[in-house]
Write an enzyme that holds these catalytic residues in place. Structure first.
Site, PDB file in Angstrom:
ATOM      1  N   ARG A   1       0.708  -1.155   0.106  1.00  0.00           N
ATOM      2  CA  ARG A   1       0.177  -0.066  -0.081  1.00  0.00           C
ATOM      3  C   ARG A   1       0.931   1.289  -0.172  1.00  0.00           C
ATOM      4  NH1 ARG A   1      -4.682  -0.850  -1.905  1.00  0.00           N
ATOM      5  NH2 ARG A   1      -5.530   1.035  -0.948  1.00  0.00           N
TER       6      ARG A   1
ATOM      7  N   HIS B   1      13.025  -2.850  -2.420  1.00  0.00           N
ATOM      8  CA  HIS B   1      12.045  -2.660  -3.657  1.00  0.00           C
ATOM      9  C   HIS B   1      12.887  -3.435  -4.821  1.00  0.00           C
ATOM     10  CE1 HIS B   1       9.852  -0.798  -6.973  1.00  0.00           C
ATOM     11  NE2 HIS B   1      10.844  -1.002  -7.589  1.00  0.00           N
TER      12      HIS B   1
ATOM     13  N   LEU C   1       1.740   4.914   1.110  1.00  0.00           N
ATOM     14  CA  LEU C   1       1.847   5.500   2.078  1.00  0.00           C
ATOM     15  C   LEU C   1       1.704   7.054   1.836  1.00  0.00           C
ATOM     16  CD1 LEU C   1       4.130   3.278   4.193  1.00  0.00           C
ATOM     17  CD2 LEU C   1       1.543   3.305   4.382  1.00  0.00           C
TER      18      LEU C   1
HETATM   19  N1  NHR Z   1       4.971   4.705   0.509  1.00  0.00           N
HETATM   20  C1  NHR Z   1       5.464   5.734   0.233  1.00  0.00           C
HETATM   21  N2  NHR Z   1       5.073   7.088   0.471  1.00  0.00           N
HETATM   22  N3  NHR Z   1       6.896   6.040  -0.262  1.00  0.00           N
HETATM   23  C2  NHR Z   1       7.449   4.684  -0.765  1.00  0.00           C
HETATM   24  O1  NHR Z   1       8.624   4.734  -1.343  1.00  0.00           O
HETATM   25  C3  NHR Z   1       6.519   3.455  -0.531  1.00  0.00           C
HETATM   26  C4  NHR Z   1       5.482   3.608   0.121  1.00  0.00           C
HETATM   27  C5  NHR Z   1       4.464   2.422   0.067  1.00  0.00           C
HETATM   28  C6  NHR Z   1       5.005   1.076  -0.108  1.00  0.00           C
HETATM   29  C7  NHR Z   1       6.709  -0.330  -1.341  1.00  0.00           C
HETATM   30  C8  NHR Z   1       6.607  -0.047  -3.045  1.00  0.00           C
HETATM   31  C9  NHR Z   1       7.684  -0.893  -3.673  1.00  0.00           C
HETATM   32  O2  NHR Z   1       8.561  -1.311  -2.973  1.00  0.00           O
HETATM   33  C10 NHR Z   1       6.446   1.103  -0.898  1.00  0.00           C
HETATM   34  C11 NHR Z   1       7.057   2.476  -1.072  1.00  0.00           C
HETATM   35  C12 NHR Z   1       3.132  -0.353  -3.461  1.00  0.00           C
HETATM   36  C13 NHR Z   1       2.799   0.242  -4.614  1.00  0.00           C
HETATM   37  C14 NHR Z   1       1.427   0.313  -5.271  1.00  0.00           C
HETATM   38  O3  NHR Z   1       1.104   0.666  -6.334  1.00  0.00           O
HETATM   39  C15 NHR Z   1       3.835   0.797  -5.051  1.00  0.00           C
HETATM   40  C16 NHR Z   1       5.288   0.747  -4.825  1.00  0.00           C
HETATM   41  C17 NHR Z   1       5.472  -0.085  -3.541  1.00  0.00           C
HETATM   42  C18 NHR Z   1       4.358  -0.615  -2.688  1.00  0.00           C
HETATM   43  N4  NHR Z   1       0.148  -0.313  -4.512  1.00  0.00           N
HETATM   44  C19 NHR Z   1      -1.204  -0.109  -4.946  1.00  0.00           C
HETATM   45  C20 NHR Z   1      -1.924   1.172  -3.980  1.00  0.00           C
HETATM   46  O4  NHR Z   1      -2.736   1.675  -4.613  1.00  0.00           O
HETATM   47  C21 NHR Z   1      -1.971  -1.389  -4.513  1.00  0.00           C
HETATM   48  C22 NHR Z   1      -1.316  -2.707  -5.141  1.00  0.00           C
HETATM   49  C23 NHR Z   1      -1.911  -3.966  -4.279  1.00  0.00           C
HETATM   50  O5  NHR Z   1      -2.652  -3.573  -3.211  1.00  0.00           O
HETATM   51  O6  NHR Z   1      -1.692  -4.889  -4.868  1.00  0.00           O
HETATM   52  O7  NHR Z   1      -1.425   1.472  -3.048  1.00  0.00           O
HETATM   53  O8  NHR Z   1       7.407  -1.473  -4.907  1.00  0.00           O
HETATM   54  C1  GAR Z   2       9.546  -9.060  -2.704  1.00  0.00           C
HETATM   55  O1  GAR Z   2      10.103  -9.014  -3.917  1.00  0.00           O
HETATM   56  C2  GAR Z   2       9.685  -7.429  -2.648  1.00  0.00           C
HETATM   57  O2  GAR Z   2      10.847  -6.910  -3.025  1.00  0.00           O
HETATM   58  C3  GAR Z   2       8.676  -7.052  -3.240  1.00  0.00           C
HETATM   59  O3  GAR Z   2       7.557  -8.044  -3.404  1.00  0.00           O
HETATM   60  C4  GAR Z   2       8.289  -9.230  -3.130  1.00  0.00           C
HETATM   61  C5  GAR Z   2       7.515  -9.587  -1.762  1.00  0.00           C
HETATM   62  O4  GAR Z   2       8.048 -10.930  -1.392  1.00  0.00           O
HETATM   63  N1  GAR Z   2       7.921  -5.959  -2.936  1.00  0.00           N
HETATM   64  C6  GAR Z   2       7.168  -5.212  -3.607  1.00  0.00           C
HETATM   65  O5  GAR Z   2       6.774  -5.203  -4.842  1.00  0.00           O
HETATM   66  C7  GAR Z   2       6.615  -3.851  -3.017  1.00  0.00           C
HETATM   67  N2  GAR Z   2       5.707  -3.253  -3.691  1.00  0.00           N
HETATM   68  P1  GAR Z   2       7.749 -11.423  -0.007  1.00  0.00           P
HETATM   69  O6  GAR Z   2       6.451 -10.961   0.563  1.00  0.00           O
HETATM   70  O7  GAR Z   2       8.193 -12.994   0.118  1.00  0.00           O
HETATM   71  O8  GAR Z   2       8.867 -10.594   0.849  1.00  0.00           O
END
Ligand code: NHR
Ligand code: GAR
Length: 211
Positions: A87, A105, A89
Site C-alpha cells: 500500500r 524494492h 503510504l
Molecule cells: N509509500 C511511500 N510514501 N513511499 C514509498 O517509497 C513507498 C510507500 C509504500 C510502499 C513499497 C513499494 C515497492 O517497493 C512502498 C514504497 C505499493 C505500490 C502500489 O502501487 C507501489 C510501490 C510499492 C508498494 N500499491 C497499490 C496502491 O494503490 C496497491 C497494489 C496492491 O494492493 O496490490 O497502494 O514497490
Molecule cells: C519482494 O520481491 C519485494 O521486494 C517486493 O515484493 C516481494 C515480496 O515478497 N515488494 C514489492 O513489490 C513492494 N511493492 P515477500 O512477501 O516474500 O517478501
C-alpha cells in the site's frame, strides 16, 4: 534493546530473512494490511505478535494510514521495515516515521519504480537488474538509497526465474541494512544516507547469481 516492526502484505519471505537474521533488536510485531497474508502464520508460529490492519475496513487512505500509524506506535519501534508491503503510504504517515523506515524494492532504483518490475525489465531487454533498500519518503520508490545488489538478466529468463534470482539478493541486503540501522551505523542526515565504519564498498553489493 532496540526494536523493529515489519509491515507485510503477502508471502513474507523478506520478513523471514529479517527475523532469521537474529538482528540486534527485538521484532515487536508483524503487521499486515491483508488478513490472508501467508507471512502472518509464519511469524505467529515463532511467537512474534501479529496484527492485521485491513485497508478495506477504512473509508479512505488517510484513515487507513492513521490506524496503521497508531498500531505501529503502540509497539514503539526504533525502526519500521516494509517487506513486500503493497500500500502506498501518505505524506503524513511517512513524515511521522521519517529517517526510521526502510523498504526493499525489486529493481535497481531509480529504474523501474512501482509494480511488476521483473516483467518490465524483461520487456525493456536490459541485462542487469537487482534490488534496492531505501529510506521511505513521501515520493514513491524515490527515497535515499542505502544498499543495492545486482543480478544478471539471463537469456530466456522467465519472470519467475528472474524474480527468484533477485529475491535471493533481497534476503541478503535487507537484513544487512536493518543491522546497520539497529547498530546505529546507518542514518539519514539532511536527506543523505550516512553509513559509519564501512571502509570500502559501503552501500554496494555486486554479486553473481550464485551469491
Ligand atoms: N509509500 C511511500 N510514501 N513511499 C514509498 O517509497 C513507498 C510507500 C509504500 C510502499 C513499497 C513499494 C515497492 O517497493 C512502498 C514504497 C505499493 C505500490 C502500489 O502501487 C507501489 C510501490 C510499492 C508498494 N500499491 C497499490 C496502491 O494503490 C496497491 C497494489 C496492491 O494492493 O496490490 O497502494 O514497490
Ligand atoms: C519482494 O520481491 C519485494 O521486494 C517486493 O515484493 C516481494 C515480496 O515478497 N515488494 C514489492 O513489490 C513492494 N511493492 P515477500 O512477501 O516474500 O517478501
Amino acid at each position: 534493546m532496540k526494536s523493529y516492526v515489519i509491515l507485510i502484505s503477502g508471502r513474507g519471505s523478506n520478513m523471514q530473512s529479517l527475523i532469521d537474521a537474529k538482528l540486534p533488536g527485538r521484532c515487536a510485531a508483524v503487521i499486515s494490511n491483508r488478513p490472508e497474508a501467508a507471512g502472518l502464520a509464519w511469524a505467529a508460529e515463532r511467537g512474534v505478535p501479529t496484527v492485521v490492519v485491513d485497508h478495506k475496513a477504512f473509508p479512505d487512505r488517510d484513515a487507513f494510514d492513521a490506524a496503521l500509524a497508531a498500531e505501529i506506535e503502540r509497539h514503539g519501534p526504533d525502526l519500521v521495515l516494509l517487506a513486500g508491503f503493497m500500500r502506498v503510504l501518505g505524506r503524513a504517515f511517512v513524515e511521522r516515521f521519517e529517517g526510521r523506515m526502510l523498504n526493499i524494492h525489486p529493481s535497481l532504483l531509480p529504474a523501474f519504480p512501482g509494480l511488476h518490475t521483473h516483467r518490465s525489465v524483461l520487456e525493456a531487454g536490459i541485462r542487469i537488474h537487482g534490488c534496492t533498500v531505501h529510506f521511505v519518503t513521501a515520493s514513491l520508490d524515490s527515497g535515499p538509497v542505502v544498499v543495492q545488489a545486482a543480478v544478471p538478466v539471463l537469456q530466456d529468463d522467465s519472470e519467475s526465474a528472474l524474480a527468484a534470482r533477485v529475491l535471493a539478493q533481497e534476503h541478503i541486503v535487507y537484513p544487512q541494512a536493518a543491522r546497520w540501522f539497529l547498530e546505529d551505523r546507518l542514518s539519514l542526515v539532511q536527506g543523505r544516507v550516512m553509513l559509519a565504519g564501512e571502509t570500502s564498498g559501503n552501500g554496494t553489493a555486486l554479486r553473481s547469481p550464485q551469491g
